[in-house]
Design a protein around this motif. Structure first.
Motif, PDB file in Angstrom:
ATOM      1  N   LEU A  50       0.832  -1.211   0.000  1.00  0.00           N
ATOM      2  CA  LEU A  50       0.000   0.000   0.000  1.00  0.00           C
ATOM      3  C   LEU A  50       0.864   1.258   0.000  1.00  0.00           C
ATOM      4  O   LEU A  50       0.498   2.268  -0.614  1.00  0.00           O
ATOM      5  CB  LEU A  50      -0.934  -0.004   1.211  1.00  0.00           C
ATOM      6  N   GLU A  51       2.013   1.206   0.677  1.00  0.00           N
ATOM      7  CA  GLU A  51       2.935   2.336   0.653  1.00  0.00           C
ATOM      8  C   GLU A  51       3.477   2.558  -0.763  1.00  0.00           C
ATOM      9  O   GLU A  51       3.616   3.696  -1.223  1.00  0.00           O
ATOM     10  CB  GLU A  51       4.090   2.089   1.626  1.00  0.00           C
ATOM     11  N   LYS A  52       3.756   1.460  -1.466  1.00  0.00           N
ATOM     12  CA  LYS A  52       4.227   1.576  -2.850  1.00  0.00           C
ATOM     13  C   LYS A  52       3.137   2.109  -3.762  1.00  0.00           C
ATOM     14  O   LYS A  52       3.419   2.840  -4.720  1.00  0.00           O
ATOM     15  CB  LYS A  52       4.735   0.214  -3.350  1.00  0.00           C
ATOM     16  N   VAL A  53       1.884   1.755  -3.486  1.00  0.00           N
ATOM     17  CA  VAL A  53       0.767   2.307  -4.262  1.00  0.00           C
ATOM     18  C   VAL A  53       0.717   3.818  -4.077  1.00  0.00           C
ATOM     19  O   VAL A  53       0.542   4.576  -5.045  1.00  0.00           O
ATOM     20  CB  VAL A  53      -0.567   1.655  -3.838  1.00  0.00           C
ATOM     21  N   ARG A  54       0.873   4.277  -2.842  1.00  0.00           N
ATOM     22  CA  ARG A  54       0.858   5.722  -2.572  1.00  0.00           C
ATOM     23  C   ARG A  54       1.989   6.437  -3.301  1.00  0.00           C
ATOM     24  O   ARG A  54       1.837   7.570  -3.750  1.00  0.00           O
ATOM     25  CB  ARG A  54       0.963   5.981  -1.070  1.00  0.00           C
ATOM     26  N   LYS A  55       3.133   5.766  -3.398  1.00  0.00           N
ATOM     27  CA  LYS A  55       4.291   6.374  -4.063  1.00  0.00           C
ATOM     28  C   LYS A  55       4.215   6.280  -5.581  1.00  0.00           C
ATOM     29  O   LYS A  55       5.072   6.811  -6.281  1.00  0.00           O
ATOM     30  CB  LYS A  55       5.576   5.707  -3.583  1.00  0.00           C
ATOM     31  N   GLY A  56       3.222   5.539  -6.087  1.00  0.00           N
ATOM     32  CA  GLY A  56       3.075   5.400  -7.524  1.00  0.00           C
ATOM     33  C   GLY A  56       3.890   4.275  -8.130  1.00  0.00           C
ATOM     34  O   GLY A  56       3.949   4.163  -9.363  1.00  0.00           O
ATOM     35  N   GLU A  57       4.507   3.428  -7.297  1.00  0.00           N
ATOM     36  CA  GLU A  57       5.301   2.326  -7.825  1.00  0.00           C
ATOM     37  C   GLU A  57       4.413   1.233  -8.406  1.00  0.00           C
ATOM     38  O   GLU A  57       4.797   0.546  -9.349  1.00  0.00           O
ATOM     39  CB  GLU A  57       6.211   1.757  -6.730  1.00  0.00           C
ATOM     40  N   PHE A  58       3.237   1.054  -7.813  1.00  0.00           N
ATOM     41  CA  PHE A  58       2.218   0.177  -8.378  1.00  0.00           C
ATOM     42  C   PHE A  58       1.112   1.042  -8.951  1.00  0.00           C
ATOM     43  O   PHE A  58       0.578   1.911  -8.260  1.00  0.00           O
ATOM     44  CB  PHE A  58       1.624  -0.755  -7.314  1.00  0.00           C
ATOM     45  N   ASP A  59       0.763   0.812 -10.195  1.00  0.00           N
ATOM     46  CA  ASP A  59      -0.326   1.528 -10.850  1.00  0.00           C
ATOM     47  C   ASP A  59      -1.616   0.745 -10.634  1.00  0.00           C
ATOM     48  O   ASP A  59      -1.737  -0.400 -11.066  1.00  0.00           O
ATOM     49  CB  ASP A  59      -0.043   1.678 -12.351  1.00  0.00           C
ATOM     50  N   GLU A  60      -2.591   1.372  -9.974  1.00  0.00           N
ATOM     51  CA  GLU A  60      -3.846   0.684  -9.661  1.00  0.00           C
ATOM     52  C   GLU A  60      -4.589   0.242 -10.920  1.00  0.00           C
ATOM     53  O   GLU A  60      -5.377  -0.694 -10.892  1.00  0.00           O
ATOM     54  CB  GLU A  60      -4.749   1.603  -8.837  1.00  0.00           C
ATOM     55  N   ASP A  61      -4.354   0.942 -12.036  1.00  0.00           N
ATOM     56  CA  ASP A  61      -5.075   0.626 -13.259  1.00  0.00           C
ATOM     57  C   ASP A  61      -4.347  -0.378 -14.140  1.00  0.00           C
ATOM     58  O   ASP A  61      -4.964  -1.055 -14.960  1.00  0.00           O
ATOM     59  CB  ASP A  61      -5.322   1.908 -14.074  1.00  0.00           C
ATOM     60  N   ARG A  62      -3.020  -0.476 -13.981  1.00  0.00           N
ATOM     61  CA  ARG A  62      -2.254  -1.309 -14.905  1.00  0.00           C
ATOM     62  C   ARG A  62      -1.456  -2.424 -14.241  1.00  0.00           C
ATOM     63  O   ARG A  62      -0.937  -3.295 -14.921  1.00  0.00           O
ATOM     64  CB  ARG A  62      -1.315  -0.432 -15.738  1.00  0.00           C
ATOM     65  N   SER A  63      -1.319  -2.417 -12.926  1.00  0.00           N
ATOM     66  CA  SER A  63      -0.586  -3.478 -12.236  1.00  0.00           C
ATOM     67  C   SER A  63      -1.534  -4.633 -11.942  1.00  0.00           C
ATOM     68  O   SER A  63      -2.477  -4.462 -11.164  1.00  0.00           O
ATOM     69  CB  SER A  63       0.012  -2.947 -10.929  1.00  0.00           C
ATOM     70  N   PRO A  64      -1.332  -5.798 -12.561  1.00  0.00           N
ATOM     71  CA  PRO A  64      -2.275  -6.908 -12.383  1.00  0.00           C
ATOM     72  C   PRO A  64      -2.351  -7.430 -10.958  1.00  0.00           C
ATOM     73  O   PRO A  64      -3.345  -8.039 -10.576  1.00  0.00           O
ATOM     74  CB  PRO A  64      -1.751  -7.980 -13.344  1.00  0.00           C
ATOM     75  N   GLY A  65      -1.307  -7.211 -10.161  1.00  0.00           N
ATOM     76  CA  GLY A  65      -1.313  -7.706  -8.791  1.00  0.00           C
ATOM     77  C   GLY A  65      -1.973  -6.785  -7.795  1.00  0.00           C
ATOM     78  O   GLY A  65      -2.143  -7.137  -6.628  1.00  0.00           O
ATOM     79  N   VAL A  66      -2.335  -5.574  -8.241  1.00  0.00           N
ATOM     80  CA  VAL A  66      -2.986  -4.595  -7.375  1.00  0.00           C
ATOM     81  C   VAL A  66      -4.219  -4.084  -8.093  1.00  0.00           C
ATOM     82  O   VAL A  66      -4.126  -3.392  -9.105  1.00  0.00           O
ATOM     83  CB  VAL A  66      -2.050  -3.408  -7.042  1.00  0.00           C
ATOM     84  N   LYS A  67      -5.383  -4.429  -7.582  1.00  0.00           N
ATOM     85  CA  LYS A  67      -6.635  -4.004  -8.190  1.00  0.00           C
ATOM     86  C   LYS A  67      -7.430  -3.158  -7.202  1.00  0.00           C
ATOM     87  O   LYS A  67      -7.625  -3.553  -6.053  1.00  0.00           O
ATOM     88  CB  LYS A  67      -7.475  -5.204  -8.625  1.00  0.00           C
ATOM     89  N   LEU A  68      -7.881  -2.007  -7.665  1.00  0.00           N
ATOM     90  CA  LEU A  68      -8.709  -1.132  -6.855  1.00  0.00           C
ATOM     91  C   LEU A  68     -10.161  -1.542  -7.014  1.00  0.00           C
ATOM     92  O   LEU A  68     -10.658  -1.660  -8.132  1.00  0.00           O
ATOM     93  CB  LEU A  68      -8.525   0.321  -7.286  1.00  0.00           C
ATOM     94  N   SER A  69     -10.846  -1.779  -5.898  1.00  0.00           N
ATOM     95  CA  SER A  69     -12.240  -2.201  -5.952  1.00  0.00           C
ATOM     96  C   SER A  69     -13.132  -1.024  -6.295  1.00  0.00           C
ATOM     97  O   SER A  69     -12.905   0.101  -5.864  1.00  0.00           O
ATOM     98  CB  SER A  69     -12.659  -2.806  -4.609  1.00  0.00           C
TER      99      SER A  69
END
Length: 238
Positions: free
Chosen positions: A200-219
């Motif tokens: 979640l910290e990496k999501v905040r930093k933009g390292e994981f893209d919620e729209d394009r990273s298959p391992g991180v999906k925004l509900s």
């Protein structure tokens, strides 16, 4: 948190040698019970769990893939590394060989998984080598979860990998670290929660893209207050 059942769906993989307790860790997380004699994993097994991160005010659904630890399934399990956001790299603290093998498993993960993947090194089976309550990563102890399907008291084994050695290697490789017991439940949820917080910290930093990273999906919330992982469309032939 109204309108959603969970905020994120995170893909986790659990990897390491056979018989280090990967399946037992997954069952402990998802079912809160201990498997005394689990069958060997053939290929991969799947489990899911909702966890809450209070300080983030987030509910996260973990989708966990337990991968086989034998060489014959290695080419199959590698395909499940792709797109994973988190990884539990598991070894048995009473088996030095499983700790040595963790290096090759880590290499595999880094070659095939997302470069931003969060990996936590997990030293399992601490219950086999000590009569004392193991200490967590921040110095705390955790209460034992209720046991189901547990065998009679097992024979103690000699610890072959010290906490200090594993922690140093984890730091050198940029890994999180924790020791666990799938039997007692000690630190099992802690391992997944620490990795989730890091993701979640990496999501905040933009390292994981919620729209394009298959391992991180925004509900996405529905009007009736339930969350959808995906929308399914069907059609009929005239």
């Amino acid at each position: 948190m109204s309108g959603v059942a969970w905020h994120y769906v995170l893909k986790f993989i659990i990897t390491g040698d056979a018989a280090v307790g990967k399946s037992s860790l997954l069952v402990r997380l998802t079912d809160r019970r201990f498997l005394a004699n689990p069958d060997p994993t053939l290929g991969v097994e799947f489990g899911s769990k909702l966890i809450t991160i209070p300080e983030e005010n987030k509910v996260v659904k973990l989708q966990c893939w337990d991968t086989a630890g034998t060489e014959s399934f290695r080419s199959i399990t590698r395909s499940y590394y792709r797109g994973a956001a988190g990884c539990l790299l598991v070894y048995d603290v009473t088996s030095r060989q499983s700790f040595v093998s963790a290096r090759s498993w880590l290499q595999d993960v880094r070659e095939h998984a997302d470069p931003h993947l969060t990996c936590i090194l997990v030293g399992n089976k601490v219950d086999l080598c000590s009569d004392e309550e193991p200490v967590g990563p921040t110095g705390e102890t955790t209460s034992s979860a209720p046991l189901v399907d547990a065998p009679s008291q097992p024979r103690k084994r000699k610890r072959e990998v010290s906490t200090e050695e594993a922690e140093i290697w984890a730091q050198e490789e940029g890994l999180l670290f924790v020791e666990t017991s799938a039997k007692s439940g000690h630190n099992v949820e802690v391992a997944f929660e620490r990795a989730t917080r890091d993701i979640l910290e990496k999501v905040r930093k933009g390292e994981f893209d919620e729209d394009r990273s298959p391992g991180v999906k925004l509900s996405q919330p529905r009007n009736d207050g339930l969350a959808l992982e995906a929308s399914v469309q069907t059609s009929r032939c005239c």
